[in-house]
Write a protein that holds these residues in place. Structure first.
Motif, PDB file in Angstrom:
ATOM      1  N   SER A  93       0.831  -1.207   0.000  1.00  0.00           N
ATOM      2  CA  SER A  93       0.000   0.000   0.000  1.00  0.00           C
ATOM      3  C   SER A  93       0.864   1.255   0.000  1.00  0.00           C
ATOM      4  O   SER A  93       0.585   2.212  -0.741  1.00  0.00           O
ATOM      5  CB  SER A  93      -0.923  -0.019   1.210  1.00  0.00           C
ATOM      6  N   VAL A  94       1.901   1.265   0.818  1.00  0.00           N
ATOM      7  CA  VAL A  94       2.810   2.419   0.863  1.00  0.00           C
ATOM      8  C   VAL A  94       3.527   2.581  -0.467  1.00  0.00           C
ATOM      9  O   VAL A  94       3.671   3.695  -0.975  1.00  0.00           O
ATOM     10  CB  VAL A  94       3.812   2.265   2.033  1.00  0.00           C
ATOM     11  N   ALA A 134       1.101   4.036  -2.998  1.00  0.00           N
ATOM     12  CA  ALA A 134       0.860   5.460  -2.730  1.00  0.00           C
ATOM     13  C   ALA A 134       2.061   6.297  -3.151  1.00  0.00           C
ATOM     14  O   ALA A 134       1.897   7.387  -3.723  1.00  0.00           O
ATOM     15  CB  ALA A 134       0.554   5.674  -1.257  1.00  0.00           C
ATOM     16  N   GLN A 135       3.270   5.813  -2.891  1.00  0.00           N
ATOM     17  CA  GLN A 135       4.474   6.546  -3.285  1.00  0.00           C
ATOM     18  C   GLN A 135       4.586   6.616  -4.808  1.00  0.00           C
ATOM     19  O   GLN A 135       4.961   7.651  -5.359  1.00  0.00           O
ATOM     20  CB  GLN A 135       5.723   5.882  -2.688  1.00  0.00           C
ATOM     21  N   HIS A 136       4.251   5.532  -5.487  1.00  0.00           N
ATOM     22  CA  HIS A 136       4.292   5.526  -6.952  1.00  0.00           C
ATOM     23  C   HIS A 136       3.289   6.533  -7.528  1.00  0.00           C
ATOM     24  O   HIS A 136       3.615   7.274  -8.460  1.00  0.00           O
ATOM     25  CB  HIS A 136       3.997   4.122  -7.473  1.00  0.00           C
ATOM     26  N   ALA A 137       2.093   6.569  -6.954  1.00  0.00           N
ATOM     27  CA  ALA A 137       1.083   7.527  -7.416  1.00  0.00           C
ATOM     28  C   ALA A 137       1.540   8.957  -7.162  1.00  0.00           C
ATOM     29  O   ALA A 137       1.355   9.840  -8.007  1.00  0.00           O
ATOM     30  CB  ALA A 137      -0.251   7.267  -6.719  1.00  0.00           C
ATOM     31  N   LYS A 138       2.161   9.194  -6.010  1.00  0.00           N
ATOM     32  CA  LYS A 138       2.667  10.540  -5.694  1.00  0.00           C
ATOM     33  C   LYS A 138       3.784  10.946  -6.650  1.00  0.00           C
ATOM     34  O   LYS A 138       3.826  12.085  -7.119  1.00  0.00           O
ATOM     35  CB  LYS A 138       3.167  10.596  -4.259  1.00  0.00           C
ATOM     36  N   ASP A 139       4.688  10.018  -6.949  1.00  0.00           N
ATOM     37  CA  ASP A 139       5.778  10.313  -7.890  1.00  0.00           C
ATOM     38  C   ASP A 139       5.235  10.653  -9.273  1.00  0.00           C
ATOM     39  O   ASP A 139       5.715  11.581  -9.932  1.00  0.00           O
ATOM     40  CB  ASP A 139       6.742   9.131  -7.976  1.00  0.00           C
ATOM     41  N   GLN A 140       4.237   9.898  -9.726  1.00  0.00           N
ATOM     42  CA  GLN A 140       3.633  10.178 -11.031  1.00  0.00           C
ATOM     43  C   GLN A 140       2.939  11.536 -11.034  1.00  0.00           C
ATOM     44  O   GLN A 140       3.049  12.296 -12.005  1.00  0.00           O
ATOM     45  CB  GLN A 140       2.630   9.095 -11.403  1.00  0.00           C
ATOM     46  N   GLN A 141       2.251  11.859  -9.954  1.00  0.00           N
ATOM     47  CA  GLN A 141       1.574  13.156  -9.866  1.00  0.00           C
ATOM     48  C   GLN A 141       2.589  14.293  -9.843  1.00  0.00           C
ATOM     49  O   GLN A 141       2.400  15.302 -10.526  1.00  0.00           O
ATOM     50  CB  GLN A 141       0.709  13.205  -8.609  1.00  0.00           C
ATOM     51  N   ASP A 142       3.666  14.140  -9.093  1.00  0.00           N
ATOM     52  CA  ASP A 142       4.696  15.168  -9.044  1.00  0.00           C
ATOM     53  C   ASP A 142       5.351  15.364 -10.414  1.00  0.00           C
ATOM     54  O   ASP A 142       5.605  16.496 -10.832  1.00  0.00           O
ATOM     55  CB  ASP A 142       5.763  14.821  -8.009  1.00  0.00           C
ATOM     56  N   ALA A 143       5.620  14.272 -11.112  1.00  0.00           N
ATOM     57  CA  ALA A 143       6.213  14.368 -12.442  1.00  0.00           C
ATOM     58  C   ALA A 143       5.265  15.083 -13.403  1.00  0.00           C
ATOM     59  O   ALA A 143       5.693  15.924 -14.208  1.00  0.00           O
ATOM     60  CB  ALA A 143       6.558  12.982 -12.972  1.00  0.00           C
TER      61      ALA A 143
END
Length: 124
Positions: A71-72, A75-84
């Motif tokens: 889960s973590v 969530a980190q992968h989704a955050k990285d994609q959003q930041d990119a």
């Protein structure tokens, strides 16, 4: 309907919704697990259908720490994609445009007049 009937209805509704959230969380984690085979996933789902409470408890005991890590990681992968995506859409700041133009001027790629035009465009 008495007051205590309403309170009991609220408690039972809360427990049912909490169980459904747990069930969907377990099923989502099952399909997010890359290491488990299709047969293992199918067996977990079958047991979740026929012996739901015991199976959910066993799954949480056996896979609880892995469930958290997956889960973590998701969530980190989704955050990285959003930041990119935000960096891509936002573009560069005016200071970065001027610094790039200054580097081009220093290399002799553009003239002073072109540098001033790029600088004015970045500040506009």
């Amino acid at each position: 309907m008495s007051f205590w009937d309403i309170i009991w209805y609220i408690i039972v509704s809360f427990a049912f919704i909490a169980y459904l959230m747990l069930l969907f969380s377990i099923i989502g984690d099952l399909f997010r697990d890359e290491k488990a085979s299709g047969w293992v996933k199918a067996i977990w789902v079958v047991f979740l259908i026929f012996v739901p409470f015991l199976t959910a408890l066993v799954y949480l005991i056996v896979n609880g720490d892995k469930m958290t890590k997956r889960s973590v990681r998701a969530a980190q992968h989704a955050k990285d994609q959003q930041d990119a995506y935000i960096r891509q859409v936002a573009g560069k700041s005016p200071a970065e445009h001027i610094a790039d133009a200054k580097a081009l001027l220093d290399n002799g790629t553009i003239t002073e007049a072109e540098f001033q035009a790029l600088k004015a465009k970045a500040l506009a």
